[in-house]
Design a protein around this motif. Sequence first.
Motif, mmCIF file in Angstrom:
data_model
loop_
_atom_site.group_PDB
_atom_site.id
_atom_site.type_symbol
_atom_site.label_atom_id
_atom_site.label_comp_id
_atom_site.label_asym_id
_atom_site.label_seq_id
_atom_site.Cartn_x
_atom_site.Cartn_y
_atom_site.Cartn_z
ATOM 1 N N THR A 182 -39.153 62.873 47.013
ATOM 2 C CA THR A 182 -38.463 61.593 47.123
ATOM 3 C C THR A 182 -37.642 61.490 48.404
ATOM 4 O O THR A 182 -36.869 60.542 48.565
ATOM 5 N N ALA A 183 -37.827 62.437 49.318
ATOM 6 C CA ALA A 183 -37.067 62.430 50.573
ATOM 7 C C ALA A 183 -37.360 61.168 51.363
ATOM 8 O O ALA A 183 -38.484 60.687 51.389
ATOM 9 N N ARG A 184 -36.337 60.663 52.023
ATOM 10 C CA ARG A 184 -36.477 59.419 52.776
ATOM 11 C C ARG A 184 -36.289 59.599 54.274
ATOM 12 O O ARG A 184 -36.717 58.747 55.043
ATOM 13 N N SER A 185 -35.607 60.675 54.677
ATOM 14 C CA SER A 185 -35.332 60.818 56.104
ATOM 15 C C SER A 185 -35.225 62.277 56.515
ATOM 16 O O SER A 185 -35.040 63.170 55.679
ATOM 17 N N ALA A 186 -35.309 62.486 57.818
ATOM 18 C CA ALA A 186 -35.143 63.824 58.373
ATOM 19 C C ALA A 186 -33.711 64.310 58.172
ATOM 20 O O ALA A 186 -33.467 65.515 58.138
ATOM 21 N N ASN A 187 -32.769 63.393 58.025
ATOM 22 C CA ASN A 187 -31.377 63.785 57.766
ATOM 23 C C ASN A 187 -31.266 64.591 56.477
ATOM 24 O O ASN A 187 -30.465 65.513 56.394
ATOM 25 N N GLU A 188 -32.047 64.246 55.479
ATOM 26 C CA GLU A 188 -32.033 65.005 54.230
ATOM 27 C C GLU A 188 -32.502 66.428 54.473
ATOM 28 O O GLU A 188 -31.962 67.368 53.900
ATOM 29 N N LEU A 189 -33.492 66.598 55.310
ATOM 30 C CA LEU A 189 -33.986 67.924 55.660
ATOM 31 C C LEU A 189 -32.890 68.717 56.358
ATOM 32 O O LEU A 189 -32.650 69.879 56.028
ATOM 33 N N GLU A 190 -32.187 68.097 57.285
ATOM 34 C CA GLU A 190 -31.104 68.778 57.988
ATOM 35 C C GLU A 190 -29.988 69.180 57.036
ATOM 36 O O GLU A 190 -29.426 70.266 57.151
ATOM 37 N N GLN A 191 -29.663 68.331 56.079
ATOM 38 C CA GLN A 191 -28.620 68.654 55.110
ATOM 39 C C GLN A 191 -29.033 69.836 54.244
ATOM 40 O O GLN A 191 -28.215 70.707 53.949
ATOM 41 N N LEU A 192 -30.296 69.886 53.857
ATOM 42 C CA LEU A 192 -30.766 70.990 53.024
ATOM 43 C C LEU A 192 -30.809 72.309 53.773
ATOM 44 O O LEU A 192 -30.586 73.363 53.189
ATOM 45 N N GLU A 193 -31.076 72.250 55.059
ATOM 46 C CA GLU A 193 -31.136 73.481 55.837
ATOM 47 C C GLU A 193 -29.808 74.224 55.817
ATOM 48 O O GLU A 193 -29.778 75.431 55.981
ATOM 49 N N GLN A 194 -28.713 73.535 55.588
ATOM 50 C CA GLN A 194 -27.408 74.168 55.486
ATOM 51 C C GLN A 194 -27.364 75.158 54.326
ATOM 52 O O GLN A 194 -26.633 76.136 54.370
ATOM 53 N N TYR A 195 -28.137 74.878 53.289
ATOM 54 C CA TYR A 195 -28.071 75.676 52.076
ATOM 55 C C TYR A 195 -29.166 76.725 51.977
ATOM 56 O O TYR A 195 -29.171 77.531 51.064
ATOM 57 N N TRP A 196 -30.107 76.699 52.897
ATOM 58 C CA TRP A 196 -31.170 77.694 52.870
ATOM 59 C C TRP A 196 -30.592 79.047 53.209
ATOM 60 O O TRP A 196 -29.738 79.179 54.079
ATOM 61 N N ARG A 197 -31.078 80.042 52.541
ATOM 62 C CA ARG A 197 -30.617 81.396 52.774
ATOM 63 C C ARG A 197 -31.121 81.885 54.132
ATOM 64 O O ARG A 197 -32.308 81.858 54.406
ATOM 65 N N LYS A 198 -30.197 82.331 54.941
ATOM 66 C CA LYS A 198 -30.559 82.854 56.260
ATOM 67 C C LYS A 198 -30.732 84.374 56.144
ATOM 68 O O LYS A 198 -30.001 85.035 55.418
ATOM 69 N N PRO A 199 -31.697 84.938 56.860
ATOM 70 C CA PRO A 199 -31.885 86.385 56.811
ATOM 71 C C PRO A 199 -30.696 87.129 57.420
ATOM 72 O O PRO A 199 -30.096 86.654 58.397
#
Length: 95
Positions: free
Chosen positions: A75-92
């Motif tokens: 249901t994503a509508r914009s690349a901004n949503e992707l950027e917001q989610l990247e904040q929560y992705w686990r970084k190695p």
Amino acid sequence: MEGNLDYIYSELRETRTELLAYLNHGQKDERILQYIVDELNDIETALEKMEFGEYGKCEISGEYLPYEFLQTIPTARSANELEQLEQYWRKPIYS
């Protein structure tokens, strides 16, 4: 991307059916009712975009979103949503 949309389309329709069943026959828990209604609205918008060939396009830039992202959040509508989610992705820890 067109051929891959069949899976996302069927998942959206199934989720819509499940949420509508909950609203019609489930417990009316006011704490989550608004979340369900909002998700149903997002699903309807995504399905309409599929019908008109606009699904997967960023509403801000007009560019297509990555298919892998749409598989996770159909249901994503914009690349901004992707950027917001990247904040929560686990970084190695180690690179």
